[in-house]
Design a protein around this motif. Structure first.
Motif, PDB file in Angstrom:
ATOM      1  N   THR A  51      -3.731   8.385   4.872  1.00 30.70           N
ATOM      2  CA  THR A  51      -2.369   7.957   4.695  1.00 30.70           C
ATOM      3  C   THR A  51      -1.392   9.358   4.929  1.00 30.70           C
ATOM      4  N   LYS A  52      -0.092   8.740   5.092  1.00 30.25           N
ATOM      5  CA  LYS A  52       0.941   9.843   5.165  1.00 30.25           C
ATOM      6  C   LYS A  52       1.162  10.652   4.079  1.00 30.25           C
ATOM      7  N   GLU A  53       0.796  10.288   3.044  1.00 25.78           N
ATOM      8  CA  GLU A  53       0.836  10.949   1.576  1.00 25.78           C
ATOM      9  C   GLU A  53      -0.176  10.613   0.741  1.00 25.78           C
ATOM     10  N   PRO A  54      -0.230  11.404  -0.134  1.00 29.64           N
ATOM     11  CA  PRO A  54      -1.218  10.796  -1.355  1.00 29.64           C
ATOM     12  C   PRO A  54      -0.721   9.387  -1.788  1.00 29.64           C
ATOM     13  N   ASP A  55      -1.624   8.356  -1.761  1.00 24.65           N
ATOM     14  CA  ASP A  55      -1.103   7.012  -2.307  1.00 24.65           C
ATOM     15  C   ASP A  55      -2.158   6.514  -3.057  1.00 24.65           C
ATOM     16  N   SER A  56      -2.050   6.151  -4.546  1.00 29.36           N
ATOM     17  CA  SER A  56      -3.199   5.767  -5.198  1.00 29.36           C
ATOM     18  C   SER A  56      -3.031   4.182  -4.903  1.00 29.36           C
ATOM     19  N   PHE A  57      -2.106   3.498  -4.457  1.00 28.62           N
ATOM     20  CA  PHE A  57      -1.992   2.117  -4.253  1.00 28.62           C
ATOM     21  C   PHE A  57      -2.676   1.649  -2.940  1.00 28.62           C
ATOM     22  N   LEU A  58      -3.358   2.683  -2.379  1.00 21.15           N
ATOM     23  CA  LEU A  58      -3.907   1.982  -1.068  1.00 21.15           C
ATOM     24  C   LEU A  58      -4.896   0.809  -1.043  1.00 21.15           C
ATOM     25  N   PRO A  59      -5.890   0.861  -1.809  1.00 20.59           N
ATOM     26  CA  PRO A  59      -6.871  -0.060  -1.950  1.00 20.59           C
ATOM     27  C   PRO A  59      -6.168  -1.608  -2.190  1.00 20.59           C
ATOM     28  N   ILE A  60      -5.179  -1.252  -3.041  1.00 19.11           N
ATOM     29  CA  ILE A  60      -4.358  -2.821  -3.351  1.00 19.11           C
ATOM     30  C   ILE A  60      -3.753  -3.243  -2.124  1.00 19.11           C
ATOM     31  N   ASN A  61      -3.061  -2.088  -1.509  1.00 14.95           N
ATOM     32  CA  ASN A  61      -2.059  -2.809  -0.102  1.00 14.95           C
ATOM     33  C   ASN A  61      -3.078  -3.334   0.945  1.00 14.95           C
ATOM     34  N   LEU A  62      -4.276  -2.706   0.845  1.00 11.83           N
ATOM     35  CA  LEU A  62      -5.146  -3.327   1.840  1.00 11.83           C
ATOM     36  C   LEU A  62      -5.492  -4.700   1.814  1.00 11.83           C
ATOM     37  N   THR A  63      -5.337  -5.281   0.759  1.00  9.65           N
ATOM     38  CA  THR A  63      -5.469  -6.800   0.847  1.00  9.65           C
ATOM     39  C   THR A  63      -4.846  -7.696   1.500  1.00  9.65           C
ATOM     40  N   ASN A  64      -3.885  -7.067   2.093  1.00  7.36           N
ATOM     41  CA  ASN A  64      -2.787  -7.604   3.057  1.00  7.36           C
ATOM     42  C   ASN A  64      -3.280  -7.381   4.533  1.00  7.36           C
ATOM     43  N   LEU A  65      -4.402  -6.648   4.686  1.00 15.18           N
ATOM     44  CA  LEU A  65      -4.742  -6.403   6.405  1.00 15.18           C
ATOM     45  C   LEU A  65      -5.976  -7.130   6.684  1.00 15.18           C
ATOM     46  N   PHE A  66      -5.615  -8.213   7.353  1.00 16.26           N
ATOM     47  CA  PHE A  66      -6.974  -9.386   7.518  1.00 16.26           C
ATOM     48  C   PHE A  66      -7.706  -9.010   8.732  1.00 16.26           C
ATOM     49  N   MET A  67      -8.908  -9.086   8.834  1.00 13.19           N
ATOM     50  CA  MET A  67      -9.623  -8.688   9.896  1.00 13.19           C
ATOM     51  C   MET A  67      -9.727  -9.756  11.026  1.00 13.19           C
ATOM     52  N   ALA A  68      -9.109  -9.749  12.079  1.00  8.52           N
ATOM     53  CA  ALA A  68      -9.550 -10.491  13.201  1.00  8.52           C
ATOM     54  C   ALA A  68     -10.748 -10.138  14.220  1.00  8.52           C
ATOM     55  N   SER A  69     -10.959 -10.999  14.795  1.00  9.77           N
ATOM     56  CA  SER A  69     -12.135 -10.659  15.910  1.00  9.77           C
ATOM     57  C   SER A  69     -11.670  -9.803  17.046  1.00  9.77           C
TER      58      SER A  69
END
Length: 552
Positions: A166-184
């Motif tokens: 991350t660009k800076e310390p960010d304790s929210f990252l695991p929550i934010n990653l719920t929005n990055l869906f994995m395409a093939s």
């Protein structure tokens, strides 16, 4: 205060009289098919990063795709929390809080049969962050990067381990990653190799266009057929990695139905099995005829978001507070919405760990509102003109037009002259990222886009931090308050949960005291459906798990 109700009965009769049943899906009796009427006017994008807000995530994100982290949607009583998804565990580096290690779930494959691994994670991060990557797609950036603004890069450690920075310390990252869906990546590469185009960028765009018509994720549902603006058919993924979430029906058909009366008519006539946000004044008939109704308080706010650019009428805190005091929320709940809302006194209500102790009490007090407006220089003979952008339908928008007409009438009693600019939902949502200064705002000094409050970034940071102003994220009104910025920094860099909650509570209280929004309602996600459906769990979430639903 009175407002005319929609003539739903007449509308239903007229719609049913159209006799357009031939246009609706007909299925063999041996196959169980769930047909859903969405509030969207179009099918949300299917290529991996949906548009149309969280309605897109609900219908074309969480169905066909998975993310590294996900939401627990299994309970109607407990708040939804973040749980492992395609990652089984994660940890921030003790020495460098900008580095996170994610362990990946073994044995997962995409719908096309290719393996999910660390290379796939890096590829999907770079599709929205690395502009010189072949798969980079600018059209997916706005709805993804703005939801995880500190993620900078991904690196493969081994086949089942990735490092995210991350660009800076960010304790929210695991929550934010719920929005990055994995395409093939493999499926996309096949389209890219066959694509025609003058250069790599043109071939990439052609590949994504083809992918959207024949998508491949790792989710519990697979694409069967897709007709833009008409329907999306999904079939169950019988080999889904989470056996508890293998769909219990064979097929799900998603149908855009932006008008509440049309959705309700379709349900009453048997053309669909499930509708989002039924017409409130049709609820007695739906109950009488045996349809099931579901509702649950959601982490959700229905607001007006104020412009704070130079010259905005909302720059005067007396005006912002007056608007908040001039709305009879209980009257809105008991009248127009037939009980299907929770009055909002902030983003979070008392009892929530992020509520804090605001000193400004949001309630209905017309006399106090009128007094504030008179102090600001307005009165019966000198009204303040304000313009709000809204939509006629859309994700979480509840009943936007009648609700805004209610506000228009309410605020008129406190010397406001409210103009409404009603536009298509996806256009409104796009402007939400462009901001009050953009021509697409049509001169509006407030916008009515509902927002999820499931995590700190979605609930507070993206609206209050000055660095989240467009085009970075959703600080539509360009709020610039050093106090907000300092509290955001404090919360983001606090990894102890209790201390982080305290910082977030302080931030929320400060935003209420500043009357940063016109807080109106929390949605309860009303749904109506056929009694044939069982196993439905309406969680305390914007989302719902279709995999659990059975059909008799």
């Amino acid at each position: 205060m009175l407002i005319k109700k929609n003539k739903t009965r007449a509308a239903l009769i007229a719609l049913l009289a159209l006799g357009s049943a031939a246009a609706w899906p007909r299925v063999a009796s041996a196959e169980t098919v769930l047909r859903i009427g969405m509030t969207a006017a179009d099918i949300p994008r299917t290529l991996g990063q949906p548009d149309q807000g969280f309605e897109g995530n609900r219908f074309t994100g969480l169905t066909m795709y998975d993310a590294l982290t996900g939401w627990d949607l299994s309970s109607a009583d407990k708040a939804s929390t973040v749980v492992p998804g395609l990652a089984t565990e994660w940890k921030v580096d003790d020495a460098d809080k900008t580095k996170w290690t994610f362990k990946l779930r073994p044995g997962v494959t995409f719908h096309d049969g290719s393996p999910f691994n660390a290379d796939a994670v890096v590829w999907n991060v770079e599709k929205v962050l690395k502009q010189d990557a072949p798969q980079f797609d600018a059209s997916q950036v706005g709805v993804t990067a703005s939801r995880m603004p500190t993620l900078a890069s991904a690196k493969k450690i081994d086949d089942m381990t990735v490092e995210l920075t991350t660009k800076e310390p960010d304790s929210f990252l695991p929550i934010n990653l719920t929005n990055l869906f994995m395409a093939s990546p493999a499926k996309w590469q096949g389209f890219y190799d066959k694509a025609e185009g003058a250069d790599a960028k043109a071939k990439s765009q052609a590949a994504w266009t083809a992918f959207a018509k024949d998508a491949s994720g790792t989710g519990p549902w697979k694409m069967a057929s897709f007709t833009p603006r008409e329907r999306l058919e999904l079939i169950k993924n019988a080999s889904y990695w989470n056996k508890a979430r293998v769909p219990k029906v064979d097929k799900m058909v998603l149908l855009p139905m932006p008008e509440a009366n049309a959705r309700t008519a379709a349900l009453l006539s048997g053309q669909v099995d499930w509708v989002e946000a039924p017409a409130p004044d049709a609820l007695p008939e739906l109950k009488q005829r045996g349809f099931k109704l579901y509702a649950n308080e959601q982490p959700h706010v229905w607001p007006w978001q104020f412009s704070r650019v130079e010259g905005s009428p909302w720059n005067d805190i007396r005006v912002r507070k007056a608007a908040n005091l001039c709305v009879d929320r209980e009257g809105l709940k008991d009248g127009l919405l037939a009980g299907l809302m929770v009055p909002a006194t902030g983003t979070f209500e008392p009892g929530h760990p992020w509520r804090g102790k605001p000193t400004f009490e949001i309630k209905y007090d017309k006399a106090a509102a009128q007094k504030l407006m008179q102090e600001a220089g307005f009165g019966p003979n000198k009204k303040l003109t304000v313009k709000t952008q809204t939509s006629a339908s859309g994700s979480g928008q509840m009943q936007p037009l009648p609700m805004n007409e209610y506000l228009q009438q309410a605020l008129a009693e406190c010397y406001f002259d409210v103009k409404l600019d009603v536009i298509e939902w996806n256009t409104l949502f796009t402007n939400w990222r462009r901001g009050a200064k953009d021509p697409s705002a049509n001169g509006a000094n407030a916008t009515n886009v509902t927002y999820a409050a499931m995590d700190p970034f979605f609930a507070l940071v993206r609206f209050l931090q000055s660095g989240m102003a467009p085009p970075v994220s959703n600080n539509w009104g360009f709020i610039n308050d050093p106090k907000f910025d300092e509290l955001v920094k404090k919360a983001r860099q606090t990894f102890d949960p209790a201390a982080r909650d305290a910082a977030l509570a302080e931030l929320h209280a400060a935003s209420v005291d500043d009357a940063a929004f016109l807080y109106v309602a929390h949605d309860v996600g009303p749904r109506a459906m056929s009694p044939k459906l069982t196993g439905v769990v309406q969680p305390k979430s914007w989302f719902i798990d279709f995999s659990l639903v059975s059909m008799q």
